[in-house]
Design an enzyme around this catalytic site. Structure first.
Site, PDB file in Angstrom:
ATOM      1  N   GLU A 103      -6.300 -14.036  12.192  1.00  0.00           N
ATOM      2  CA  GLU A 103      -7.000 -12.753  12.172  1.00  0.00           C
ATOM      3  C   GLU A 103      -7.947 -12.772  10.963  1.00  0.00           C
ATOM      4  O   GLU A 103      -7.573 -13.215   9.887  1.00  0.00           O
ATOM      5  CB  GLU A 103      -5.967 -11.631  12.051  1.00  0.00           C
ATOM      6  CG  GLU A 103      -6.504 -10.272  11.704  1.00  0.00           C
ATOM      7  CD  GLU A 103      -7.537  -9.752  12.688  1.00  0.00           C
ATOM      8  OE1 GLU A 103      -7.324  -9.875  13.898  1.00  0.00           O
ATOM      9  OE2 GLU A 103      -8.561  -9.219  12.223  1.00  0.00           O
ATOM     10  N   CYS A 161      -5.310  -3.532   9.575  1.00  0.00           N
ATOM     11  CA  CYS A 161      -5.033  -4.667  10.458  1.00  0.00           C
ATOM     12  C   CYS A 161      -4.513  -4.213  11.809  1.00  0.00           C
ATOM     13  O   CYS A 161      -3.763  -3.248  11.909  1.00  0.00           O
ATOM     14  CB  CYS A 161      -3.997  -5.571   9.794  1.00  0.00           C
ATOM     15  SG  CYS A 161      -3.672  -7.050  10.742  1.00  0.00           S
ATOM     16  N   CYS A 177      -0.555  -6.886  12.193  1.00  0.00           N
ATOM     17  CA  CYS A 177       0.651  -6.226  11.663  1.00  0.00           C
ATOM     18  C   CYS A 177       0.382  -4.730  11.807  1.00  0.00           C
ATOM     19  O   CYS A 177      -0.035  -4.049  10.897  1.00  0.00           O
ATOM     20  CB  CYS A 177       0.919  -6.626  10.219  1.00  0.00           C
ATOM     21  SG  CYS A 177      -0.449  -6.403   9.083  1.00  0.00           S
ATOM     22  N   HIS A 187       1.125  -1.382   7.221  1.00  0.00           N
ATOM     23  CA  HIS A 187       0.377  -0.646   6.196  1.00  0.00           C
ATOM     24  C   HIS A 187       0.662   0.851   6.291  1.00  0.00           C
ATOM     25  O   HIS A 187       0.642   1.557   5.281  1.00  0.00           O
ATOM     26  CB  HIS A 187      -1.116  -0.942   6.304  1.00  0.00           C
ATOM     27  CG  HIS A 187      -1.433  -2.372   5.989  1.00  0.00           C
ATOM     28  ND1 HIS A 187      -1.405  -2.868   4.708  1.00  0.00           N
ATOM     29  CD2 HIS A 187      -1.723  -3.430   6.788  1.00  0.00           C
ATOM     30  CE1 HIS A 187      -1.687  -4.162   4.734  1.00  0.00           C
ATOM     31  NE2 HIS A 187      -1.877  -4.529   5.986  1.00  0.00           N
ATOM     32  N   ARG A 190       4.116 -11.358   7.174  1.00  0.00           N
ATOM     33  CA  ARG A 190       3.495 -12.446   6.405  1.00  0.00           C
ATOM     34  C   ARG A 190       3.901 -12.438   4.940  1.00  0.00           C
ATOM     35  O   ARG A 190       3.459 -13.298   4.191  1.00  0.00           O
ATOM     36  CB  ARG A 190       1.977 -12.384   6.561  1.00  0.00           C
ATOM     37  CG  ARG A 190       1.556 -12.879   7.917  1.00  0.00           C
ATOM     38  CD  ARG A 190       0.207 -12.355   8.378  1.00  0.00           C
ATOM     39  NE  ARG A 190       0.101 -12.548   9.814  1.00  0.00           N
ATOM     40  CZ  ARG A 190       0.699 -11.776  10.720  1.00  0.00           C
ATOM     41  NH1 ARG A 190       1.425 -10.740  10.350  1.00  0.00           N
ATOM     42  NH2 ARG A 190       0.586 -12.040  12.008  1.00  0.00           N
ATOM     43  N   SER A 211      -1.365 -11.788   2.678  1.00  0.00           N
ATOM     44  CA  SER A 211      -2.335 -12.884   2.801  1.00  0.00           C
ATOM     45  C   SER A 211      -3.256 -12.961   1.590  1.00  0.00           C
ATOM     46  O   SER A 211      -3.887 -13.992   1.367  1.00  0.00           O
ATOM     47  CB  SER A 211      -3.145 -12.769   4.093  1.00  0.00           C
ATOM     48  OG  SER A 211      -2.307 -13.056   5.210  1.00  0.00           O
ATOM     49  N   CYS A 240      -3.815 -13.826   7.685  1.00  0.00           N
ATOM     50  CA  CYS A 240      -4.464 -12.619   8.203  1.00  0.00           C
ATOM     51  C   CYS A 240      -5.457 -12.161   7.157  1.00  0.00           C
ATOM     52  O   CYS A 240      -5.086 -11.529   6.168  1.00  0.00           O
ATOM     53  CB  CYS A 240      -3.478 -11.511   8.506  1.00  0.00           C
ATOM     54  SG  CYS A 240      -4.396 -10.062   9.081  1.00  0.00           S
ATOM     55  N   CYS A 290      -6.205  -8.311   6.788  1.00  0.00           N
ATOM     56  CA  CYS A 290      -5.331  -7.657   5.817  1.00  0.00           C
ATOM     57  C   CYS A 290      -5.763  -7.979   4.393  1.00  0.00           C
ATOM     58  O   CYS A 290      -5.783  -7.126   3.519  1.00  0.00           O
ATOM     59  CB  CYS A 290      -3.882  -8.135   5.983  1.00  0.00           C
ATOM     60  SG  CYS A 290      -2.938  -7.190   7.183  1.00  0.00           S
TER      61      CYS A 290
HETATM   62 NI1  NFE Z   1      -2.924  -8.398   9.143  1.00  0.00          NI
HETATM   63 FE1  NFE Z   1      -0.362  -8.293   7.374  1.00  0.00          FE
HETATM   64  C1  NFE Z   1       1.353  -8.902   7.695  1.00  0.00           C
HETATM   65  C2  NFE Z   1       0.034  -7.323   5.972  1.00  0.00           C
HETATM   66  S1  NFE Z   1      -1.064  -9.824   6.149  1.00  0.00           S
HETATM   67  S2  NFE Z   1      -1.106  -9.221   9.225  1.00  0.00           S
HETATM   68  O1  NFE Z   1       2.317  -9.323   7.992  1.00  0.00           O
HETATM   69  O2  NFE Z   1       0.174  -6.654   5.096  1.00  0.00           O
HETATM   70  O3  NFE Z   1      -1.029 -10.652   5.076  1.00  0.00           O
END
Ligand code: NFE
Ligand code: MG
Length: 578
Positions: free
Chosen positions: A14, A61, A64, A68, A490, A513, A557, A560
């Site tokens: 992503e 994102c 995931c 968030h 992640r 990430s 990702c 993110c």
């Molecule tokens: Ni966009 Fe996320 C996860 C977060 S990324 S996937 O899991 O926070 O590093």
């Protein structure tokens, strides 16, 4: 001979990621990880009602889809010392658990498998031998010769038509592919099955959160009513039939993990044992978890399934505590990023005092030739006590393993014994990939327990999912600040909020990430991707499959990871998508 290899964009992730590698005498001597697209969320949080933020930041994102939102409501609850009902905590655990199982299976099959599985070679497979292989590994019912013959026929239609469709652009035929045709065919069949499976299991989020992606959340609990009425009489999806659906989905998740994901991981890993070894993505050796899945509430870390802490230099005998409020622990540095701090220095800022101001000369960063000696990424460089740390499944499995989590110890020991590998083999590309599979088993099984506990509570008459005691901002202190942390699929994720007079004064997200894919810092310490890429032998600079294997093992990702916002709303760059 020295060469420079550029992979841009890295696909099957992503977001937008560019990797540059300097190859000397056939090995990667140094690697640079760059997030090349900027987008933004954090700054638009400023001035808003903290109770609304989850809906904005959840859009960081679409992979995931939940995390968030959850980090955000936890940050506000933490700032206000706002307790939530036990049922809400259980539902959150179930939803995060579902996110893990969904993400990890999809990552393995749809984002990472084709680094190991040669799709075109599957055409040479004997369906009957494939069936025998599949049945020797697992009791998964889709394993007849006819089933594999059908998959092969479908694949042949793609190849004959010159249209590999979803399988286009692989390095098919590269000598680094080691699976026999039958194992390739089996994996391709499971790739297609996993597509169908993921659509079904994504429904768990819709039962509790109304939809997927981006299910609904609320500060103070969960926005769903629960009831033991049936047939829609209760006016909520979390009624008898909704709960039954959740139970079925958890069962589907567990059986796919047990019958497909684990056996495939073991089978594939067995052909790539060198990828458990030195020179194959061992990385920086520092690992961090914030901890998650509370049994007794977010405020009681001793009840977390995954403990928080830091492991430095692979020393599993010692875990450093991590304090997300301490000024000198979590910090973001920008010396090598296209940002500058207001004081012009790069001392590292704690997220409560975080800043996101652009800095590069010219109208846009030099994307065609990164200035790797200076600034080269839209990601910041997060550090713990000034040190880079890896976050994610390997960090969690090491943490569970070393703190004596029984199921993890058994899974890890059994896996290593079967592959005849030592514990140190985990510090590698394939170790990272296997850790992701094993934690999926742990979390998928834990979901059954959370579900049973939820049912027990409801049957005992506890239907509470939301606490309205602090809903009114006039009851809040004039100034408050808090952190919402979690273990996203992640890795360690934190959102920090400063609240003043009922509004958001500052908001910062430091994302898994970003920890893993961030650039070097002012001390020239590489980030985890960069460290993990160093030392790889590259067989063919035009088909750098080795880079893809190791970068994908982190499950990048970048959406993110680069989530800030241009406050002047100017176009920052134009990305040409071919
Ligand atoms: Ni966009 Fe996320 C996860 C977060 S990324 S996937 O899991 O926070 O590093
Ligand atoms: Mg941030």
């Amino acid at each position: 001979m020295n060469q420079r290899i550029v992979v841009d964009p890295v696909t099957r992730i992503e977001g937008h990621l560019r990797i540059e590698a300097r190859v000397e005498d056939g090995r990667i001597a140094s690697a640079y990880s760059s997030g090349t697209m900027v987008r933004g969320i954090e700054t638009i949080c400023q001035g808003r009602d903290p109770r609304d933020l989850w809906a904005f930041v959840q859009r960081i994102c679409g992979v995931c889809t939940l995390v968030h939102g959850l980090a955000s409501v936890r940050a506000v609850e933490n700032a206000l010392d706002y307790k939530i009902p036990p049922n809400a905590e259980l539902i959150r655990n179930l939803m995060v658990g579902a996110q893990y199982v969904h993400d990890h299976v999809m990552h393995f099959y749809h984002l990472h498998a084709l680094d190991w599985v040669d799709v075109v070679s599957a055409l040479q497979a004997d369906p009957k031998a494939t069936s025998e292989l599949a049945q020797s590994l697992s009791s998964y019912p889709r394993s007849s010769p006819g089933y594999f013959a059908d998959v092969q026929k479908k694949l042949k239609t793609f190849v004959d038509g010159g249209q590999l469709g979803i399988f286009a652009n692989g390095y098919w035929g590269h000598p680094a592919y080691k699976l026999p045709p039958e194992a390739n065919l089996m994996a391709v069949a499971h790739y297609l099955d996993a597509l169908e499976w993921q659509r079904e299991v994504a429904e768990l989020h819709a039962v509790f959160g109304g939809k997927n992606p981006h299910p609904n959340m609320v500060v103070g609990g969960m926005p769903c009513a629960i009831s033991l009425d049936s047939g829609g009489q209760a006016g909520t999806s979390v009624d008898v039939s909704g709960l039954e659906r959740v139970r079925n989905i958890i069962g589907k998740m567990q059986s796919f993990v047990d019958q497909v994901y684990i056996p495939d991981t073991l089978a594939i890993a067995g052909f790539y044992k060198d990828w458990f070894g030195p020179g194959h993505g061992e990385g920086i050796g520092n690992f961090m978890c914030y901890g998650d899945f509370p049994a007794k509430g977010y405020g009681d870390p001793s009840s977390y399934l995954v403990p928080g802490g830091v492991i430095m230099n692979r020393d599993l005998s010692h875990i450093e505590p991590v304090d997300l409020d301490a000024d000198d622990q979590i910090q973001e540095f920008v010396a090598r990023s296209w940002y500058a701090y207001g004081d012009g220095k790069d001392a590292g800022l704690h997220p409560y005092a975080g800043e996101t101001d652009f800095a590069f000369s010219g109208p846009e960063p030099p994307y065609q030739q990164l200035d790797v000696a200076n600034q080269y990424s839209w990601l910041k460089s997060p550090r713990w006590r000034g040190q880079p740390v890896e976050v994610g499944p390997l960090a969690r499995v090491l943490m569970l393993y070393t703190t004596g989590h029984e199921q993890t110890r058994e899974l890890v020991d059994r896996t290593l014994a079967r592959l005849e590998l030592p514990v140190d083999a985990l510090y590698s590309t394939m170790g990272r990939t296997a850790a992701r599979t094993l934690e999926t088993k742990v979390i998928g099984d834990a979901m059954s327990g959370w579900f049973d506990q939820l049912l027990t509570n409801i049957r005992a008459g506890d239907h509470k999912t939301f606490n309205d005691s602090l809903w009114d901002p006039s009851t809040w202190p004039a100034k408050a600040r808090g952190v919402g942390h979690m273990e996203a699929p992640r890795g360690a994720l934190g959102h920090w909020i400063v609240i003043e007079n009922g509004k958001t004064a500052n908001y910062q997200a430091v994302v898994p990430s970003t920890w893993n894919a961030g650039p070097r810092d002012s001390a020239d310490q590489p980030g985890p991707y960069e460290a993990a890429l160093k030392g790889h032998a590259v067989h063919d600079a035009h088909q750098p499959i080795e880079i893809l294997r190791t970068v994908h093992s982190f499950d990048p990702c970048i959406a993110c990871a680069v989530h800030l916002f241009d406050p002047k709303a100017e176009e920052v760059t134009r990305i040409r998508v071919c």
